[in-house]
Design an enzyme around this catalytic site. Sequence first.
Site, PDB file in Angstrom:
ATOM      1  N   LYS A  80       0.857  -1.199   0.000  1.00 29.08           N
ATOM      2  CA  LYS A  80       0.000   0.000   0.000  1.00 29.08           C
ATOM      3  C   LYS A  80       0.878   1.230   0.000  1.00 29.08           C
ATOM      4  O   LYS A  80       1.823   1.307   0.794  1.00 29.08           O
ATOM      5  CB  LYS A  80      -0.859   0.000   1.287  1.00 29.08           C
ATOM      6  CG  LYS A  80      -1.760   1.218   1.405  1.00 29.08           C
ATOM      7  CD  LYS A  80      -3.046   1.016   0.672  1.00 29.08           C
ATOM      8  CE  LYS A  80      -3.818   2.297   0.447  1.00 29.08           C
ATOM      9  NZ  LYS A  80      -3.503   2.994  -0.820  1.00 29.08           N
ATOM     10  N   LYS A 104       4.934   2.371   8.573  1.00 26.81           N
ATOM     11  CA  LYS A 104       3.729   3.116   8.985  1.00 26.81           C
ATOM     12  C   LYS A 104       2.524   2.180   9.113  1.00 26.81           C
ATOM     13  O   LYS A 104       1.796   2.223  10.101  1.00 26.81           O
ATOM     14  CB  LYS A 104       3.439   4.233   7.961  1.00 26.81           C
ATOM     15  CG  LYS A 104       2.446   5.253   8.446  1.00 26.81           C
ATOM     16  CD  LYS A 104       2.152   6.320   7.391  1.00 26.81           C
ATOM     17  CE  LYS A 104       3.237   7.345   7.274  1.00 26.81           C
ATOM     18  NZ  LYS A 104       2.827   8.516   6.470  1.00 26.81           N
ATOM     19  N   LYS A 116       5.189   2.109  -3.003  1.00 28.58           N
ATOM     20  CA  LYS A 116       5.214   3.523  -3.401  1.00 28.58           C
ATOM     21  C   LYS A 116       5.455   3.597  -4.892  1.00 28.58           C
ATOM     22  O   LYS A 116       6.160   2.753  -5.458  1.00 28.58           O
ATOM     23  CB  LYS A 116       6.343   4.271  -2.674  1.00 28.58           C
ATOM     24  CG  LYS A 116       6.094   5.751  -2.585  1.00 28.58           C
ATOM     25  CD  LYS A 116       5.095   6.061  -1.493  1.00 28.58           C
ATOM     26  CE  LYS A 116       4.776   7.525  -1.370  1.00 28.58           C
ATOM     27  NZ  LYS A 116       3.979   7.792  -0.164  1.00 28.58           N
ATOM     28  N   THR A 200      -6.078  12.476   8.180  1.00 33.94           N
ATOM     29  CA  THR A 200      -4.726  12.685   8.707  1.00 33.94           C
ATOM     30  C   THR A 200      -4.786  13.615   9.913  1.00 33.94           C
ATOM     31  O   THR A 200      -4.210  13.323  10.972  1.00 33.94           O
ATOM     32  CB  THR A 200      -3.807  13.264   7.609  1.00 33.94           C
ATOM     33  OG1 THR A 200      -3.812  12.336   6.517  1.00 33.94           O
ATOM     34  CG2 THR A 200      -2.397  13.465   8.103  1.00 33.94           C
ATOM     35  N   ASN A 231      -4.125  20.922   3.908  1.00 33.50           N
ATOM     36  CA  ASN A 231      -5.070  19.888   4.330  1.00 33.50           C
ATOM     37  C   ASN A 231      -4.801  19.446   5.777  1.00 33.50           C
ATOM     38  O   ASN A 231      -5.690  19.516   6.636  1.00 33.50           O
ATOM     39  CB  ASN A 231      -4.981  18.701   3.362  1.00 33.50           C
ATOM     40  CG  ASN A 231      -5.805  17.516   3.835  1.00 33.50           C
ATOM     41  OD1 ASN A 231      -5.303  16.666   4.563  1.00 33.50           O
ATOM     42  ND2 ASN A 231      -7.071  17.469   3.479  1.00 33.50           N
ATOM     43  N   SER A 359      -7.548   5.180   4.275  1.00 29.66           N
ATOM     44  CA  SER A 359      -7.405   4.558   2.951  1.00 29.66           C
ATOM     45  C   SER A 359      -7.679   3.061   3.054  1.00 29.66           C
ATOM     46  O   SER A 359      -8.294   2.456   2.169  1.00 29.66           O
ATOM     47  CB  SER A 359      -5.992   4.769   2.402  1.00 29.66           C
ATOM     48  OG  SER A 359      -5.802   6.125   2.116  1.00 29.66           O
TER      49      SER A 359
HETATM   50  P1  NAD Z   1      -0.912  20.857   1.503  1.00 32.14           P
HETATM   51  O1  NAD Z   1      -0.244  21.134   0.205  1.00 32.14           O
HETATM   52  O2  NAD Z   1      -2.393  20.802   1.585  1.00 32.14           O
HETATM   53  O3  NAD Z   1      -0.416  21.943   2.580  1.00 32.14           O
HETATM   54  C1  NAD Z   1       0.916  22.301   2.773  1.00 32.14           C
HETATM   55  C2  NAD Z   1       0.936  23.645   3.483  1.00 32.14           C
HETATM   56  O4  NAD Z   1       2.274  23.979   3.813  1.00 32.14           O
HETATM   57  C3  NAD Z   1       0.375  24.809   2.645  1.00 32.14           C
HETATM   58  O5  NAD Z   1      -0.466  25.591   3.462  1.00 32.14           O
HETATM   59  C4  NAD Z   1       1.634  25.609   2.294  1.00 32.14           C
HETATM   60  O6  NAD Z   1       1.359  26.984   2.132  1.00 32.14           O
HETATM   61  C5  NAD Z   1       2.462  25.352   3.534  1.00 32.14           C
HETATM   62  N1  NAD Z   1       3.869  25.700   3.354  1.00 32.14           N
HETATM   63  C6  NAD Z   1       4.663  25.538   2.261  1.00 32.14           C
HETATM   64  N2  NAD Z   1       5.862  26.081   2.489  1.00 32.14           N
HETATM   65  C7  NAD Z   1       5.827  26.569   3.750  1.00 32.14           C
HETATM   66  C8  NAD Z   1       6.760  27.249   4.563  1.00 32.14           C
HETATM   67  N3  NAD Z   1       7.986  27.555   4.112  1.00 32.14           N
HETATM   68  N4  NAD Z   1       6.390  27.601   5.822  1.00 32.14           N
HETATM   69  C9  NAD Z   1       5.162  27.314   6.294  1.00 32.14           C
HETATM   70  N5  NAD Z   1       4.240  26.692   5.562  1.00 32.14           N
HETATM   71  C10 NAD Z   1       4.557  26.321   4.300  1.00 32.14           C
HETATM   72  O7  NAD Z   1      -0.265  19.501   2.039  1.00 32.14           O
HETATM   73  P2  NAD Z   1      -0.828  18.503   3.161  1.00 32.14           P
HETATM   74  O8  NAD Z   1      -1.590  17.424   2.514  1.00 32.14           O
HETATM   75  O9  NAD Z   1      -1.424  19.295   4.283  1.00 32.14           O
HETATM   76  O10 NAD Z   1       0.551  17.844   3.637  1.00 32.14           O
HETATM   77  C11 NAD Z   1       1.426  18.530   4.528  1.00 32.14           C
HETATM   78  C12 NAD Z   1       2.455  17.531   5.034  1.00 32.14           C
HETATM   79  O11 NAD Z   1       1.772  16.440   5.654  1.00 32.14           O
HETATM   80  C13 NAD Z   1       3.337  16.902   3.949  1.00 32.14           C
HETATM   81  O12 NAD Z   1       4.615  16.650   4.499  1.00 32.14           O
HETATM   82  C14 NAD Z   1       2.650  15.593   3.669  1.00 32.14           C
HETATM   83  O13 NAD Z   1       3.542  14.621   3.154  1.00 32.14           O
HETATM   84  C15 NAD Z   1       2.175  15.226   5.056  1.00 32.14           C
HETATM   85  N6  NAD Z   1       1.087  14.254   5.025  1.00 32.14           N
HETATM   86  C16 NAD Z   1      -0.154  14.592   4.556  1.00 32.14           C
HETATM   87  C17 NAD Z   1      -1.150  13.638   4.534  1.00 32.14           C
HETATM   88  C18 NAD Z   1      -2.524  13.974   4.041  1.00 32.14           C
HETATM   89  O14 NAD Z   1      -3.373  13.049   4.057  1.00 32.14           O
HETATM   90  N7  NAD Z   1      -2.821  15.196   3.660  1.00 32.14           N
HETATM   91  C19 NAD Z   1      -0.898  12.331   4.981  1.00 32.14           C
HETATM   92  C20 NAD Z   1       0.376  12.015   5.476  1.00 32.14           C
HETATM   93  C21 NAD Z   1       1.359  12.993   5.486  1.00 32.14           C
END
Ligand code: NAD
Length: 425
Positions: A80, A104, A116, A200, A231, A359
Site C-alpha cells: 500500500k 507506517k 510507493k 490525517t 489539508n 485509505s
Molecule cells: P498541503 O499542500 O495541503 O499543505 C501544505 C501547506 O504547507 C500549505 O499551506 C503551504 O502553504 C504550507 N507551506 C509551504 N511552504 C511553507 C513554509 N515555508 N512555511 C510554512 N508553511 C509552508 O499539504 P498537506 O496534505 O497538508 O501535507 C502537509 C504535510 O503532511 C506533507 O509533508 C505531507 O507529506 C504530510 N502528510 C499529509 C497527509 C494527508 O493526508 N494530507 C498524509 C500524510 C502525510
Amino acid sequence: MAVEQTFSGDHGQQNNPLHAAQQLMYDACTRLGLAPGVYEILKEPARVFTVSIPVKLDSGEVQTFIGYRSQHTDITGPCKGGIRFHPEVTVDEVKALSIWMTIKCNVVGLPYGGGKGAVICNPKKLSKGELERLSRGYMRAIAPYIGPDKDIPGPDMYTNPQVMGWMLDEYSRIAGCNAPGVITGKPIVAGGSLGRTEATARGISFVVREAAKELGIDLTEATAVVQGYGNAGSIAARLLHEMGVKIIGVSDSTGAIYNREGLDPLAVAEHKAANGTVTGFPGATCIDPDDLLTAECDVLIPAAFENVITRANATRIRARLIAEAANGPTTPEADEILYRRGILVVPDILANAGGVTVSYFEWVQNLQNFYWSEEEVNRRLEMIMVDAFAKTYAMSAEHKVSMRTAAYMVALDRIGRAMAARGWV
Ligand code: NAD
C-alpha cells in the site's frame, strides 16, 4: 550480530533516503534482538518496476516519461502506498518511501505491507488532457503487477482524487469490471470513503490528546502552533480548537501570524481561501516564520514539509509536545536534541498514519461493496490511533528510547513475528 555485517558499507551516505530508512530499520531490529534474517529480507524492496510511459502531447509530439513502482514487502498484507508526480523523484526515494509505508502500516497494525510509486514529470507544465493520458499510461504500465489483493496505490505529492479516478477507470477497463479496490483516495462517488479528507488531521488530534494525557497537559488550558495551513495543518488546527486548545500561531508559504489570545482556525482558513494567504488576518500580528517554530506553546504541529526542525533550532524549541503531521520534519540530529531535552515527539509514521488508516477503510468498503457513515469511519480511526499510540508509548518507556525508535520497534516486532509464523526466518 550478523545484521551489522550486512549493513556495513552503507553507513556514511546520510543524504540518501534509502540508507536513512535502512539505518532506522537496522537499529530497531538490533534493539529488539530480532533474527538477522528480518533485516536482511527488509533492507531492499521485494520488487521495483521501472516503466516507460509514452504520452501524446497536445502538440501531437510523443514524449516518454519514466515511472516507478516499489513493492517493499507483502509479509503483512498487500502493498500500500501513494503515487507521486514530481520532476526530481529518484528510484532510491521511491524505495525509501515504500519502506516507510511498510513501517507506517505496521505501527498502526494494518494488514498491509509498503509500496510507493512515482512518475518523473512536472504536472504543473502539463495540460489536463496530458495529465489524464499520463495517469492512464502509468496505470496501463503497472496494471499487470498491482491489484486489490496485490498492491493498492493512492494519492501522494501532486496527485489527487481526479488522478485516482482516471487510474481507477483505466485499471477497470483492463480488468473488464469496475474494480474500485485497486486504488484509494478516489472521489466519493467513485468509491471513496467519507472522512478521508480529514483523516490525517483527525489522527493527529487523537495522538495529541493521548500524549497530553501522558504529559499531564490539560488541553482546555493548552496552546498550539501549527506550521503549514493546508489539508493536514488547517484541519488539525480546527480539531484541536474544538478540543479546547488555543491556536496561538499558524503559518503558510507566505508568512506566519500570531495572537497570544488565540486565533479562530475556521476564520483563518476562510481568510486564506479568500486571500491566498494567512497573513493579514484581522487581529493577528505577522511574525518571522522561524520565530513561530520556537514560540512558547504546549503543542507544536509541523504540517508543511521536511527538515524544518534541525540542529540549528532544536535547542530553542519551547513546545512540550511535537506531533509530526508532515513527513520527516525533524532531522536525526534535532531528534536526539529534543529527546535529551525531554520534549515528546510523536513521529510522522505514527502521528500522520490516520491518512493511510482511512485509505485502508476505503479499500475494505470497496471489497465489501458496503459503505460506512462518517461516524463509523471516525470511530474506527480513533480506536486504531489510540491503540497504536499506547503501544508505541509503552515500547518507548520499556526500552527508554524515543517515540520514533519505539514506533519502528512496534512495527518491526510485528513484521518479525509474521515472518517467523510463515517460516521466513
Ligand atoms: P498541503 O499542500 O495541503 O499543505 C501544505 C501547506 O504547507 C500549505 O499551506 C503551504 O502553504 C504550507 N507551506 C509551504 N511552504 C511553507 C513554509 N515555508 N512555511 C510554512 N508553511 C509552508 O499539504 P498537506 O496534505 O497538508 O501535507 C502537509 C504535510 O503532511 C506533507 O509533508 C505531507 O507529506 C504530510 N502528510 C499529509 C497527509 C494527508 O493526508 N494530507 C498524509 C500524510 C502525510
